[in-house]
Each structure stands twice: as structure tokens, then as C-alpha cells.
Design a protein around this motif. Structure first.
Motif, PDB file in Angstrom:
ATOM      1  N   ALA A 156     -14.479  -2.101   2.578  1.00 23.49           N
ATOM      2  CA  ALA A 156     -15.636  -1.539   1.862  1.00 23.49           C
ATOM      3  C   ALA A 156     -15.579  -1.811   0.370  1.00 23.49           C
ATOM      4  O   ALA A 156     -16.602  -2.142  -0.257  1.00 23.49           O
ATOM      5  CB  ALA A 156     -15.723  -0.032   2.125  1.00 23.49           C
ATOM      6  N   PHE A 157     -14.390  -1.681  -0.248  1.00 26.07           N
ATOM      7  CA  PHE A 157     -14.280  -1.966  -1.670  1.00 26.07           C
ATOM      8  C   PHE A 157     -14.631  -3.425  -1.966  1.00 26.07           C
ATOM      9  O   PHE A 157     -15.181  -3.740  -3.027  1.00 26.07           O
ATOM     10  CB  PHE A 157     -12.860  -1.684  -2.170  1.00 26.07           C
ATOM     11  N   GLY A 172     -10.593   1.139   1.521  1.00 30.32           N
ATOM     12  CA  GLY A 172      -9.599   0.099   1.307  1.00 30.32           C
ATOM     13  C   GLY A 172      -9.343  -0.761   2.526  1.00 30.32           C
ATOM     14  O   GLY A 172     -10.147  -0.834   3.441  1.00 30.32           O
ATOM     15  N   THR A 173      -8.211  -1.429   2.513  1.00 28.75           N
ATOM     16  CA  THR A 173      -7.838  -2.335   3.588  1.00 28.75           C
ATOM     17  C   THR A 173      -6.345  -2.229   3.830  1.00 28.75           C
ATOM     18  O   THR A 173      -5.589  -1.818   2.941  1.00 28.75           O
ATOM     19  CB  THR A 173      -8.186  -3.791   3.226  1.00 28.75           C
ATOM     20  N   ARG A 174      -5.930  -2.571   5.027  1.00 26.81           N
ATOM     21  CA  ARG A 174      -4.510  -2.691   5.338  1.00 26.81           C
ATOM     22  C   ARG A 174      -4.123  -4.161   5.485  1.00 26.81           C
ATOM     23  O   ARG A 174      -2.984  -4.466   5.818  1.00 26.81           O
ATOM     24  CB  ARG A 174      -4.172  -1.941   6.622  1.00 26.81           C
ATOM     25  N   VAL A 175      -5.047  -5.034   5.204  1.00 25.42           N
ATOM     26  CA  VAL A 175      -4.790  -6.475   5.289  1.00 25.42           C
ATOM     27  C   VAL A 175      -4.386  -6.958   3.902  1.00 25.42           C
ATOM     28  O   VAL A 175      -5.209  -7.011   2.986  1.00 25.42           O
ATOM     29  CB  VAL A 175      -6.029  -7.238   5.798  1.00 25.42           C
ATOM     30  N   VAL A 176      -3.112  -7.299   3.760  1.00 21.43           N
ATOM     31  CA  VAL A 176      -2.584  -7.642   2.446  1.00 21.43           C
ATOM     32  C   VAL A 176      -3.334  -8.812   1.820  1.00 21.43           C
ATOM     33  O   VAL A 176      -3.620  -8.821   0.619  1.00 21.43           O
ATOM     34  CB  VAL A 176      -1.074  -7.954   2.543  1.00 21.43           C
ATOM     35  N   PHE A 223       0.832  -1.207   0.000  1.00 22.34           N
ATOM     36  CA  PHE A 223       0.000   0.000   0.000  1.00 22.34           C
ATOM     37  C   PHE A 223       0.866   1.255   0.000  1.00 22.34           C
ATOM     38  O   PHE A 223       0.577   2.224  -0.703  1.00 22.34           O
ATOM     39  CB  PHE A 223      -0.936  -0.004   1.210  1.00 22.34           C
ATOM     40  N   ARG A 224       1.942   1.238   0.783  1.00 26.13           N
ATOM     41  CA  ARG A 224       2.834   2.383   0.811  1.00 26.13           C
ATOM     42  C   ARG A 224       3.509   2.586  -0.542  1.00 26.13           C
ATOM     43  O   ARG A 224       3.685   3.720  -0.998  1.00 26.13           O
ATOM     44  CB  ARG A 224       3.882   2.181   1.910  1.00 26.13           C
TER      45      ARG A 224
END
Length: 625
Positions: A336-337, A293-297, A264-265
Motif C-alpha cells: 500500500a505504501f 507495508g510489505t514483508r517482501v524485502v 523489518f524486525r
């Protein structure tokens, strides 16, 4: 020729502004289209070959004939011209084109090929020169294309992000590379003042073998991002670079070796670096759950896998793809996406199965979850608008689009597409056309844009122009079944049996994903000259639900059975194609006005504006033509 304004028929041409004026109204065209017009006018009525136009407008570049065809289509549309009865631009078969309208242009000098000396980006930002100098120092010099001649850049900063190469050892992570590019496009598209070409057009150049000058000329952009992805169990390596399309000058390049959780970064870093190199500021927050979005890869990667699988979606693999779209939200329930994509997949299922397919409940539930998690996301609002328009919740669809409009400074492409969809279904054709005009600049090589133009022109009775667009879209895009289906409906009112058969054959050939559509199209092909048998077959199919109600009403209208068409419309109130000429007798049916009231269209029109083909008279009566 000079840049001075001159007359062309009833129009005034202003080359330096890429503008045509008539009766106080102005129409803008792309710089390439204006260059084509200038070359034709300079020929003073003589035929100009395609090769001459290519050499004059795309000097030093390798482009396909479609780039020129697109310019001719745009010019004819702007001038209100017709290919079959030309008043401005005439096609000379197997030779080229010529101007047939009178002009007072000074044609003493022929327009020369567009090239010039070395120069930097020309939209007037002083920081660009500093960035170019820094790039020369840091990157070690200028990588010019061999023997390349520079072309004038578009007046606005513009960029296309090409598909990244998958260099992973096993070669099966293309979905990851495509997902990365999608995110970069989405981020850059939010930058005010930067034109970003959409995915459908830029992805046409995957494995094309064309050099970047040709790509830039075809897309009419001045910058290109390209790169590669190498994925492994321990992490990834992403290499990316930003270059000037016409010269090959490398503005920025970098490589990222990171663990997978840093994806994400890196998306943010690449988009931010590209924006800074173009002297614009990326005024957005990070890719976070707040924006959908998500931070869970693992959840992100699961959605990328599902998106890749959806490109081959059909009736046979629908349940498999639907299962893939359930995975992201199972991993991260706050994604959400993921919920929005799941809702859209449920919605898509109605195309592949009978009208009894239960998709509305699951789709609405998933969309409700998405909007609760990310109420300010314009992309999710656009998905919601498309869903609401499909079920006839017109006001909800309009409110979702209105919310998306104010959520960001730059309106995302998907919002504009949902706006077009709603305008088409509610019969506001002229307004839809103006929106398609704005989309075309961002997706110049996407067949769906031609499909929209074709459908809208047909709805206005401009059948020749409509079929010209359908032909263009048929050659451009892989969605030939959808193109052919709309073209069949447009061709129904031409009285040209050969033309209708041509599109019917195409529709039957390419309609491989939706068996119900293919069956009714094939059967109607047999009954073109047998209206009684056709009406009988359609009536039986309606009673037994043996064909989609959409096609039953279209073909019933074609064969003169407005009653059956209206019955199919009542049972399945799908408003697509409702405003095309073949449906005119249905729109004039005494019960049509009550149907409009029942499905909420009259209430919607009272609030947001009436359909082009309907009006409320002084007596309160609703009349359509």
C-alpha cells in the motif's frame, strides 16, 4: 531573576510554565525562547549581544545563530511584535537585542547560564532511574562529554534520530540507511507522550561535524539516536545507540547482524528499545501489510531507492524517478505504501510539465489501490488528502484527514501537513496558523515551516512578518525556489520595488527544476514597470498555454487584469495563494462568487466552516474581501 510572574507591556510572563498571558488568553513558547526572554528582561533595557545570549541559554553547547534567531522570531510572534516597529524586542544592528516594553520584573540578578549538577531525565517517571542504573551496569559506565556542562532538559521526553552512516564497502547504500531512519522516526512518532523531531530537521545534521550537545541544543531535545549501517550481499550490520544530548550519557546501545529479510524486525527492535529506554511504551503493531507495508524485502528496498532518487527530482529526470516508483508495486502488488508513493509522484508531475499533463487519472487510481489495501493508515490518508485538495475535491480531502485523526493516538506529521495544505487552499488561515504552531515544535529547522508561516502571515496582510519568515526559511532549507516564489507574491503589495526585485532575482536563480515557472518569472522581471506589455504577454501566454495558469493569474492580478486572472483560475482551479493580498481584486470580482460555487468551496464552507475572507450574507449572497 526568580520564576515569579511579572508584567511585560500588556502581557504577563510566567517563566516556570513557559507561558505568556494576555486578556485571558495564553501562549506557550519553548523553554529556550523563554530563557532568551528572561535574559533580555534581566538586562533592564540594556542591549544584550548575541554572544551573551548564546552563553546564557546554550552554555557549553556549540550552536548556530539560527537557533537564537528562531527564538527571537517565536517571541515576536507570541507577543504580536514587529521587527520593523518593535514594541517589545528591538534589534540593534550588529550589536544584539533589547527589551523596549515596560516591565515590573525584579531585574536585580542577571540570568545565569543554564547548567547544573548531574541529574537524570526529569519528567517524573520512576522507571528512568532503574534504567539508568541498569545501563551503567550493562554498558560499563558513563561516557561523559569532555568538560561538558549539563543544560536543563526540556520538560517533555524528546528525541531526534540523526542520519545513520553508511559503512558499506562500496558506500552506495545511503538510501537504505536513510530508509531505516525514516521507519524508526515514523514508529517513535506514534508513541504518545514522546516528542520526535521530524526528518527534515534532524537530517540537517548529516556530516555537520557538530557534537551531540550542539545538535541537542539546536533541536531543543534531550535525547539523540545515532547509528550506522553496513550492507552486503549476505545481510547487514546495524549499530545504534541512544544518548542524553546534554551529557552524553548512553542509555542504550546494540548491534544487529542479520540476514536482509530481518530488516523489518530490526526496525521494530530499535524503535522498541529506544521507547523502553525512555520509559514509554511503543503501543503499535509490527510493520506489516495491514498497516500499509510489505514483508517482501526487495519491494521495500525498491521504495527506498525511489525515495532517495526523489530528493533530486526535476523535469529532466521525472520519468526516470516515476519508473523507480513503479517497481515496488510490481514486486509486491499489495504494498500500500508503494501505491501511495506512486500516486504522489504522479501528482508531483504537474509541477514540471504543462497544465495539459495527464496526472489525475493515474494518481487517483494508484491512491484508490493504496486506500483499499490499508484503509486505516493515517500516512496514506494524509497523501490522499493532499491529492484531493489538489484536484478540488475539498470534502474528500477533509474526510481523509478526519479519518487519519482517529486512526492513531498520535497524529503523524504528514497528516498535519496535509491539514495545513487544505486549510490554506480553502482560506481558513487562522486555523492553519494554529496547526503550523504545533508542527514547528516537531520540525524546528525545516524551511517549509517558515514557508507556511510566511504564506499565512501574508494572507493576513502581515507582510513584514511574512517576509521575515521567508528570509528565515531561505537560509534554513534547500527548497529556495518554493520559498522565493511565495515571497515574490507577498512582496507584490509592499510598493517596495527593490524588495520585489530581490525576491524575483532569487526566484529566477533557484527555479531550475520547472522551466515554465522560470520563464514567466524572468519575463515579468523585465515588465515590472510596463503593465501594458506585461498584460499583453500574459494574455498571449494564456491563449497559447505558454506559461502555467498559476503564474498567469498571479501576475495578471498584480498588473490589474482581474478578468484574465479569473479566466486562468477557471481553467486551472489551483487555490494556492488565492487568499494573498495581490488577489484581492480578483476575490471582489462579480464572477468570483460563482467560481467558488462551481468548484465546490461554498458547499465545503457550509459544512466545515467559512474562509476568513468570505461570508454568506443574510440574502444568501457570497461576498469575499
Amino acid at each position: 531573576m526568580s520564576d515569579s510572574a511579572y508584567s511585560l507591556g500588556a502581557w504577563t510572563v510566567i517563566p516556570e510554565r513557559n507561558v505568556l498571558k494576555r486578556d485571558g488568553a495564553s501562549v506557550s513558547v519553548t523553554p529556550k525562547s523563554m530563557a532568551v526572554l528572561e535574559r533580555l528582561v534581566a538586562a533592564d533595557g540594556q542591549v544584550v549581544s548575541r554572544d551573551e545570549l548564546h552563553n546564557a541559554v546554550w552554555a557549553g553547547g556549540v550552536v548556530t545563530d539560527d537557533a537564537l534567531t528562531q527564538c527571537i522570531v517565536e517571541l515576536r510572534k507570541a507577543l504580536g511584535d514587529s521587527a520593523r516597529e518593535p514594541r517589545y524586542i528591538e534589534t540593534i544592528t550588529k550589536k544584539g537585542f533589547r527589551i523596549v516594553a515596560p516591565t515590573d520584573a525584579d531585574t536585580g540578578a542577571v540570568v545565569q547560564p543554564q547548567h547544573g549538577g548531574a541529574r537524570t531525565v526529569g519528567w517524573g517517571l520512576p522507571a528512568v532511574a532503574v534504567l539508568l542504573l541498569a545501563a551503567l551496569i550493562v554498558l560499563g559506565g558513563r561516557a561523559l562529554w569532555p568538560e561538558a556542562e549539563e543544560q536543563p532538559l526540556p520538560s517533555e521526553p524528546s528525541v531526534a534520530v540523526l542520519p545513520f552512516d553508511d559503512l558499506s564497502p562500496d558506500g552506495n547504500h545511503l538510501y537504505f540507511a536513510d530508509g531505516l531512519v525514516d521507519e524508526i522516526i515514523t514508529r517513535l512518532a506514534r508513541v504518545d507522550g514522546l516528542l520526535v523531531i521530524g526528518r527534515s530537521s534532524s537530517f540537517r545534521f548529516r556530516d555537520s561535524g557538530q557534537d551531540l550537545r550542539a545538535v541537542g541544543a539546536s533541536l531543543d531535545v534531550n535525547h539523540i539516536v545515532e547509528g550506522s549501517v553496513r550492507l552486503s550481499d549476505s545481510g547487514f550490520r546495524i549499530s545504534a545507540r541512544l544518548v542524553e544530548a546534554d551529557s552524553g550519557f548512553q542509555l542504550w546501545a546494540d548491534s544487529f547482524d542479520r540476514p536482509l529479510e530481518d530488516i523489518f524486525r530490526v526496525q521494530e527492535d530499535i524503535a522498541d528499545a529506544v521507547a523502553k529506554a525512555l520509559s514509554v511504551r511503543l503501543g503499535i503493531n509490527g510493520f506489516s501489510s495491514a498497516s500499509g507495508g510489505t514483508r517482501v524485502v526487495e519491494a521495500y528496498e525498491a521504495l527506498m531507492r525511489a525515495n532517495a532518487a526523489s530528493h533530486e527530482l526535476d523535469a529532466e529526470n521525472y520519468n526516470e524517478v516515476l519508473a523507480l516508483y513503479r517497481v515496488p508495486t510490481e514486486i509486491d502488488p499489495d504494498y500500500a505504501f508503494g501505491w501511495s508513493a506512486l500516486a504522489t509522484t504522479y501528482r508531483t508531475g504537474r509541477f514540471y510539465f504543462s497544465d495539459l499533463f495527464d496526472w489525475q487519472g493515474p494518481a487517483l487510481a494508484a491512491m484508490r489501490r493504496a486506500r483499499n489495501l490499508a484503509p486505516s493508515s493515517p500516512s496514506i490518508a494524509a497523501d490522499a488528502a493532499a491529492l484531493f485538495a489538489d484536484i478540488g475535491s475539498w470534502t474528500d480531502a477533509q474526510e481523509a484527514i478526519n479519518a487519519a485523526d482517529v486512526a492513531e493516538g498520535v497524529v503523524p506529521l504528514e497528516v498535519e501537513l496535509s491539514r495545513i495544505d487544505l486549510l490554506v487552499k480553502t482560506g481558513r488561515i487562522e486555523q492553519a496558523l494554529s496547526t503550523v504552531d504545533s508542527v514547528r515544535r516537531r520540525e524546528p529547522l525545516w524551511g517549509f515551516v517558515a514557508k507556511f508561516y510566511g504564506h499565512l502571515y501574508a494572507s493576513q496582510g502581515r507582510i513584514e512578518e511574512a517576509l521575515e519568515e521567508f528570509d528565515r526559511g531561505y537560509e534554513l532549507d534547500g527548497k529556495r525556489s518554493l520559498m522565493s516564489n511565495d515571497a515574490v507574491i507577498a512582496a507584490m503589495t509592499t510598493g517596495d520595488r527593490e524588495l520585489l526585485e530581490k525576491w524575483l532575482l532569487r526566484a529566477v536563480e533557484w527555479e531550475q527544476t520547472i522551466p515554465g515557472n522560470r520563464n514567466v518569472l524572468a519575463r515579468m522581471s523585465e515588465y515590472l514597470d510596463q503593465p501594458e506589455q506585461a498584460r499583453e504577454w500574459l494574455s498571449n501566454a494564456f491563449d497559447n498555454r505558454a506559461a502555467p495558469d498559476y503564474w498567469i493569474r498571479v501576475w495578471a492580478a498584480y498588473h490589474g487584469d482581474a478578468e484574465l486572472a479569473l479566466a486562468a483560475l477557471r481553467r486551472t482551479p489551483d487555490a494556492w495563494s488565492l487568499w494573498m493580498p495581490v488577489m484581492q481584486d480578483v476575490r471582489r470580482h462579480p464572477e468570483f462568487a460563482s467560481w467558488l460555487t462551481d468548484v465546490g468551496l461554498v458547499e465545503y464552507w457550509d459544512r466545515y466552516g467559512w474562509a476568513d475572507a468570505c461570508e454568506r450574507r443574510g440574502t444568501g449572497e457570497v461576498v469575499c474581501r
